[in-house]
Design a protein around this motif. Structure first.
Motif, mmCIF file in Angstrom:
data_model
loop_
_atom_site.group_PDB
_atom_site.id
_atom_site.type_symbol
_atom_site.label_atom_id
_atom_site.label_comp_id
_atom_site.label_asym_id
_atom_site.label_seq_id
_atom_site.Cartn_x
_atom_site.Cartn_y
_atom_site.Cartn_z
ATOM 1 N N MET A 199 -17.183 52.727 -33.301
ATOM 2 C CA MET A 199 -17.365 52.805 -31.872
ATOM 3 C C MET A 199 -18.872 52.855 -31.590
ATOM 4 O O MET A 199 -19.585 53.660 -32.147
ATOM 5 N N THR A 200 -19.332 51.980 -30.724
ATOM 6 C CA THR A 200 -20.753 51.978 -30.393
ATOM 7 C C THR A 200 -21.074 53.153 -29.492
ATOM 8 O O THR A 200 -20.190 53.768 -28.894
ATOM 9 N N GLN A 201 -22.351 53.446 -29.407
ATOM 10 C CA GLN A 201 -22.793 54.554 -28.558
ATOM 11 C C GLN A 201 -22.308 54.358 -27.120
ATOM 12 O O GLN A 201 -21.872 55.304 -26.483
ATOM 13 N N LYS A 202 -22.363 53.118 -26.632
ATOM 14 C CA LYS A 202 -21.964 52.820 -25.258
ATOM 15 C C LYS A 202 -20.473 53.081 -25.037
ATOM 16 O O LYS A 202 -20.052 53.453 -23.956
ATOM 17 N N ASN A 203 -19.661 52.892 -26.074
ATOM 18 C CA ASN A 203 -18.211 53.050 -25.946
ATOM 19 C C ASN A 203 -17.720 54.464 -26.207
ATOM 20 O O ASN A 203 -16.532 54.722 -26.095
ATOM 21 N N ARG A 204 -18.608 55.378 -26.575
ATOM 22 C CA ARG A 204 -18.199 56.753 -26.864
ATOM 23 C C ARG A 204 -17.784 57.467 -25.592
ATOM 24 O O ARG A 204 -18.424 57.362 -24.557
ATOM 25 N N ILE A 205 -16.683 58.192 -25.680
ATOM 26 C CA ILE A 205 -16.207 59.010 -24.571
ATOM 27 C C ILE A 205 -16.876 60.370 -24.708
ATOM 28 O O ILE A 205 -16.806 61.021 -25.747
ATOM 29 N N THR A 206 -17.518 60.795 -23.663
ATOM 30 C CA THR A 206 -18.235 62.067 -23.679
ATOM 31 C C THR A 206 -17.386 63.168 -23.054
ATOM 32 O O THR A 206 -16.359 62.895 -22.412
ATOM 33 N N ALA A 207 -17.823 64.407 -23.208
ATOM 34 C CA ALA A 207 -17.144 65.536 -22.576
ATOM 35 C C ALA A 207 -17.162 65.370 -21.057
ATOM 36 O O ALA A 207 -16.192 65.708 -20.379
ATOM 37 N N THR A 208 -18.238 64.820 -20.546
ATOM 38 C CA THR A 208 -18.329 64.574 -19.098
ATOM 39 C C THR A 208 -17.288 63.546 -18.671
ATOM 40 O O THR A 208 -16.636 63.697 -17.636
ATOM 41 N N ASP A 209 -17.130 62.482 -19.502
ATOM 42 C CA ASP A 209 -16.102 61.479 -19.207
ATOM 43 C C ASP A 209 -14.718 62.127 -19.170
ATOM 44 O O ASP A 209 -13.914 61.842 -18.285
ATOM 45 N N ARG A 210 -14.456 62.992 -20.137
ATOM 46 C CA ARG A 210 -13.155 63.661 -20.188
ATOM 47 C C ARG A 210 -12.947 64.530 -18.959
ATOM 48 O O ARG A 210 -11.854 64.573 -18.388
ATOM 49 N N ALA A 211 -13.978 65.199 -18.531
ATOM 50 C CA ALA A 211 -13.879 66.068 -17.359
ATOM 51 C C ALA A 211 -13.692 65.252 -16.076
ATOM 52 O O ALA A 211 -13.140 65.740 -15.101
ATOM 53 N N ASN A 212 -14.154 64.018 -16.102
ATOM 54 C CA ASN A 212 -14.059 63.145 -14.929
ATOM 55 C C ASN A 212 -13.157 61.945 -15.192
ATOM 56 O O ASN A 212 -13.407 60.854 -14.687
ATOM 57 N N ALA A 213 -12.098 62.162 -15.973
ATOM 58 C CA ALA A 213 -11.239 61.058 -16.392
ATOM 59 C C ALA A 213 -10.728 60.236 -15.209
ATOM 60 O O ALA A 213 -10.597 59.020 -15.301
ATOM 61 N N GLY A 214 -10.451 60.874 -14.099
ATOM 62 C CA GLY A 214 -9.976 60.156 -12.931
ATOM 63 C C GLY A 214 -10.981 59.162 -12.392
ATOM 64 O O GLY A 214 -10.615 58.178 -11.756
ATOM 65 N N HIS A 215 -12.255 59.403 -12.661
ATOM 66 C CA HIS A 215 -13.303 58.501 -12.179
ATOM 67 C C HIS A 215 -13.600 57.376 -13.164
ATOM 68 O O HIS A 215 -14.012 56.299 -12.759
ATOM 69 N N VAL A 216 -13.388 57.614 -14.456
ATOM 70 C CA VAL A 216 -13.773 56.622 -15.457
ATOM 71 C C VAL A 216 -12.582 55.954 -16.153
ATOM 72 O O VAL A 216 -12.774 55.012 -16.907
ATOM 73 N N CYS A 217 -11.371 56.421 -15.877
ATOM 74 C CA CYS A 217 -10.182 55.862 -16.539
ATOM 75 C C CYS A 217 -9.790 54.538 -15.882
ATOM 76 O O CYS A 217 -9.438 54.496 -14.695
ATOM 77 N N ALA A 218 -9.852 53.464 -16.662
ATOM 78 C CA ALA A 218 -9.504 52.141 -16.141
ATOM 79 C C ALA A 218 -8.057 52.110 -15.653
ATOM 80 O O ALA A 218 -7.762 51.577 -14.580
ATOM 81 N N CYS A 219 -7.141 52.676 -16.421
ATOM 82 C CA CYS A 219 -5.722 52.659 -16.061
ATOM 83 C C CYS A 219 -5.494 53.395 -14.740
ATOM 84 O O CYS A 219 -4.843 52.874 -13.834
ATOM 85 N N PHE A 220 -6.024 54.583 -14.620
ATOM 86 C CA PHE A 220 -5.846 55.372 -13.405
ATOM 87 C C PHE A 220 -6.376 54.626 -12.188
ATOM 88 O O PHE A 220 -5.712 54.533 -11.159
ATOM 89 N N ASN A 221 -7.561 54.058 -12.320
ATOM 90 C CA ASN A 221 -8.176 53.384 -11.181
ATOM 91 C C ASN A 221 -7.499 52.056 -10.845
ATOM 92 O O ASN A 221 -7.371 51.702 -9.672
#
Length: 152
Positions: free
Chosen positions: A1-23
């Motif tokens: 997984m490249t650095q750009k593709n890594r899911i961060t703790a912030t991403d997890r906390a904001n999954a509704g904003h960054v989740c492709a499926c949800f959006n």
């Protein structure tokens, strides 16, 4: 997984904003509601309109080919065809190979679809008016690329 593709703790906390499926599902619900409301006078939901339009475009078509074209599980499609068949909008018959079921529009289905097209066109125009031609065109390109890139 490249650095750009890594899911961060912030991403997890904001999954509704960054989740492709949800959006995508959220956007789909909003758009579906627009089409469903517009198509109501024709007695159709947006999913039914899509099946009828695809059947018209493909001509008599096997259930398997129709399912593949609209990217729907065959079992789900078969379940969705039943009310259309019951209402006389489509005919489902055995094909040349008796194991293959062919779907075709009936005269009533063609008439219903023709009646529904102006309703569908009104939503298409509304989307372009509210979002702009460039955004709608890009959205369609992106959605097509998503389906083609991820379809297995």
């Amino acid at each position: 997984m490249t650095q750009k593709n890594r899911i961060t703790a912030t991403d997890r906390a904001n999954a509704g904003h960054v989740c492709a499926c949800f959006n995508l599902r959220k956007a789909t619900r909003v758009v579906t509601q627009l089409y469903d409301e517009a198509l109501k006078p024709a007695g159709l939901r947006s999913t039914q309109f899509a099946v009828l339009a695809a059947t018209r475009a493909l001509g008599p078509v096997s259930v398997n080919q129709l399912a593949e074209w609209i990217v729907m599980d065959r079992t789900t499609l078969t379940r969705n065809l039943k009310p259309l068949e019951r209402d006389g909008l489509i005919a489902v018959r055995a094909g040349d190979d008796l194991r293959v079921r062919q779907v075709s529009l009936t005269a009533k289905g063609r008439k219903t679809l023709e009646r529904a097209y102006p309703m569908w066109e009104s939503v298409q125009a509304r989307l372009r008016e509210e979002l702009g031609d460039a955004r709608v065109d890009q959205m369609l390109v992106d959605l097509k690329a998503t389906v083609e890139g991820l379809q297995s």
